[in-house]
Design a protein around this motif. Sequence first.
Motif, PDB file in Angstrom:
ATOM      1  N   HIS A 158       0.838  -1.204   0.000  1.00  0.00           N
ATOM      2  CA  HIS A 158       0.000   0.000   0.000  1.00  0.00           C
ATOM      3  C   HIS A 158       0.874   1.256   0.000  1.00  0.00           C
ATOM      4  O   HIS A 158       0.547   2.243  -0.653  1.00  0.00           O
ATOM      5  CB  HIS A 158      -0.940   0.002   1.212  1.00  0.00           C
ATOM      6  CG  HIS A 158      -1.861  -1.165   1.226  1.00  0.00           C
ATOM      7  ND1 HIS A 158      -2.915  -1.298   0.338  1.00  0.00           N
ATOM      8  CD2 HIS A 158      -1.885  -2.277   2.001  1.00  0.00           C
ATOM      9  CE1 HIS A 158      -3.547  -2.436   0.575  1.00  0.00           C
ATOM     10  NE2 HIS A 158      -2.938  -3.045   1.578  1.00  0.00           N
ATOM     11  N   VAL A 202      -8.916   0.188   6.511  1.00  0.00           N
ATOM     12  CA  VAL A 202      -9.067   0.493   5.089  1.00  0.00           C
ATOM     13  C   VAL A 202     -10.281   1.391   4.902  1.00  0.00           C
ATOM     14  O   VAL A 202     -11.375   1.084   5.383  1.00  0.00           O
ATOM     15  CB  VAL A 202      -9.250  -0.801   4.259  1.00  0.00           C
ATOM     16  CG1 VAL A 202      -9.523  -0.469   2.800  1.00  0.00           C
ATOM     17  CG2 VAL A 202      -8.026  -1.692   4.404  1.00  0.00           C
ATOM     18  N   VAL A 203     -10.050   2.521   4.238  1.00  0.00           N
ATOM     19  CA  VAL A 203     -11.121   3.416   3.806  1.00  0.00           C
ATOM     20  C   VAL A 203     -10.819   3.682   2.338  1.00  0.00           C
ATOM     21  O   VAL A 203     -10.077   4.592   2.010  1.00  0.00           O
ATOM     22  CB  VAL A 203     -11.140   4.735   4.617  1.00  0.00           C
ATOM     23  CG1 VAL A 203     -12.290   5.618   4.166  1.00  0.00           C
ATOM     24  CG2 VAL A 203     -11.228   4.471   6.103  1.00  0.00           C
ATOM     25  N   ARG A 204     -11.319   2.818   1.489  1.00  0.00           N
ATOM     26  CA  ARG A 204     -10.963   2.831   0.072  1.00  0.00           C
ATOM     27  C   ARG A 204     -11.052   4.225  -0.526  1.00  0.00           C
ATOM     28  O   ARG A 204     -12.019   4.920  -0.256  1.00  0.00           O
ATOM     29  CB  ARG A 204     -11.845   1.861  -0.701  1.00  0.00           C
ATOM     30  CG  ARG A 204     -11.561   0.436  -0.290  1.00  0.00           C
ATOM     31  CD  ARG A 204     -12.177  -0.554  -1.262  1.00  0.00           C
ATOM     32  NE  ARG A 204     -12.124  -1.886  -0.747  1.00  0.00           N
ATOM     33  CZ  ARG A 204     -11.046  -2.668  -0.787  1.00  0.00           C
ATOM     34  NH1 ARG A 204      -9.943  -2.228  -1.303  1.00  0.00           N
ATOM     35  NH2 ARG A 204     -11.092  -3.883  -0.302  1.00  0.00           N
ATOM     36  N   PRO A 205     -10.041   4.629  -1.295  1.00  0.00           N
ATOM     37  CA  PRO A 205      -8.894   3.857  -1.768  1.00  0.00           C
ATOM     38  C   PRO A 205      -7.697   3.900  -0.820  1.00  0.00           C
ATOM     39  O   PRO A 205      -6.608   3.464  -1.173  1.00  0.00           O
ATOM     40  CB  PRO A 205      -8.543   4.550  -3.090  1.00  0.00           C
ATOM     41  CG  PRO A 205      -8.831   5.990  -2.803  1.00  0.00           C
ATOM     42  CD  PRO A 205     -10.053   5.965  -1.896  1.00  0.00           C
ATOM     43  N   TRP A 206      -7.876   4.407   0.377  1.00  0.00           N
ATOM     44  CA  TRP A 206      -6.776   4.609   1.318  1.00  0.00           C
ATOM     45  C   TRP A 206      -6.685   3.507   2.353  1.00  0.00           C
ATOM     46  O   TRP A 206      -7.675   2.868   2.687  1.00  0.00           O
ATOM     47  CB  TRP A 206      -6.942   5.943   2.042  1.00  0.00           C
ATOM     48  CG  TRP A 206      -7.119   7.092   1.116  1.00  0.00           C
ATOM     49  CD1 TRP A 206      -8.275   7.793   0.879  1.00  0.00           C
ATOM     50  CD2 TRP A 206      -6.136   7.663   0.258  1.00  0.00           C
ATOM     51  NE1 TRP A 206      -8.052   8.755  -0.069  1.00  0.00           N
ATOM     52  CE2 TRP A 206      -6.753   8.702  -0.456  1.00  0.00           C
ATOM     53  CE3 TRP A 206      -4.788   7.396   0.030  1.00  0.00           C
ATOM     54  CZ2 TRP A 206      -6.060   9.477  -1.391  1.00  0.00           C
ATOM     55  CZ3 TRP A 206      -4.108   8.174  -0.891  1.00  0.00           C
ATOM     56  CH2 TRP A 206      -4.735   9.198  -1.584  1.00  0.00           C
ATOM     57  N   VAL A 207      -5.485   3.360   2.881  1.00  0.00           N
ATOM     58  CA  VAL A 207      -5.260   2.563   4.083  1.00  0.00           C
ATOM     59  C   VAL A 207      -4.670   3.539   5.089  1.00  0.00           C
ATOM     60  O   VAL A 207      -3.645   4.161   4.837  1.00  0.00           O
ATOM     61  CB  VAL A 207      -4.291   1.388   3.830  1.00  0.00           C
ATOM     62  CG1 VAL A 207      -4.027   0.639   5.136  1.00  0.00           C
ATOM     63  CG2 VAL A 207      -4.847   0.445   2.778  1.00  0.00           C
ATOM     64  N   THR A 222     -15.055   8.494   5.578  1.00  0.00           N
ATOM     65  CA  THR A 222     -16.287   7.852   5.106  1.00  0.00           C
ATOM     66  C   THR A 222     -17.447   8.829   5.064  1.00  0.00           C
ATOM     67  O   THR A 222     -18.348   8.689   4.245  1.00  0.00           O
ATOM     68  CB  THR A 222     -16.672   6.626   5.972  1.00  0.00           C
ATOM     69  OG1 THR A 222     -16.908   7.053   7.310  1.00  0.00           O
ATOM     70  CG2 THR A 222     -15.598   5.559   5.943  1.00  0.00           C
ATOM     71  N   SER A 248      -0.982   4.628  -1.453  1.00  0.00           N
ATOM     72  CA  SER A 248      -2.309   4.680  -0.832  1.00  0.00           C
ATOM     73  C   SER A 248      -2.275   4.562   0.691  1.00  0.00           C
ATOM     74  O   SER A 248      -3.309   4.395   1.326  1.00  0.00           O
ATOM     75  CB  SER A 248      -3.204   3.581  -1.418  1.00  0.00           C
ATOM     76  OG  SER A 248      -2.659   2.301  -1.163  1.00  0.00           O
TER      77      SER A 248
END
Length: 102
Positions: free
Chosen positions: A26, A88-93, A49, A31
């Motif tokens: 990641h 995980v908070v897509r697209p981030w970790v 979120t 990301s």
Amino acid sequence: MTGPSETYAAILGATSKIEWKALERHFAAGSLLSVSQELDLVEVAEAFTGDDTDQVRKWMESGQLGAASDSEAADWSERNPDTLWAVVVRPWVLVQERPETH
């Protein structure tokens, strides 16, 4: 007084300790975001979120949140701390190194 929101509780349930090895890809992909110890990792994820761009921007401008740096990655790779937590908070970790508690 009310308890945490349902979103907060759901994110908390998805947050866990993690080894650096599992985060390396990641980081390489750009990301991985590093969250300062002063912040609540789950609150930061909840802001993502909830699309709270103003709060996220404030944290980034203050240096409390940002892309994991090369020096952080090198340090984590060398030490392999058992105090890394991620969600995980897509697209981030989002990753945070928490102080050890005894």
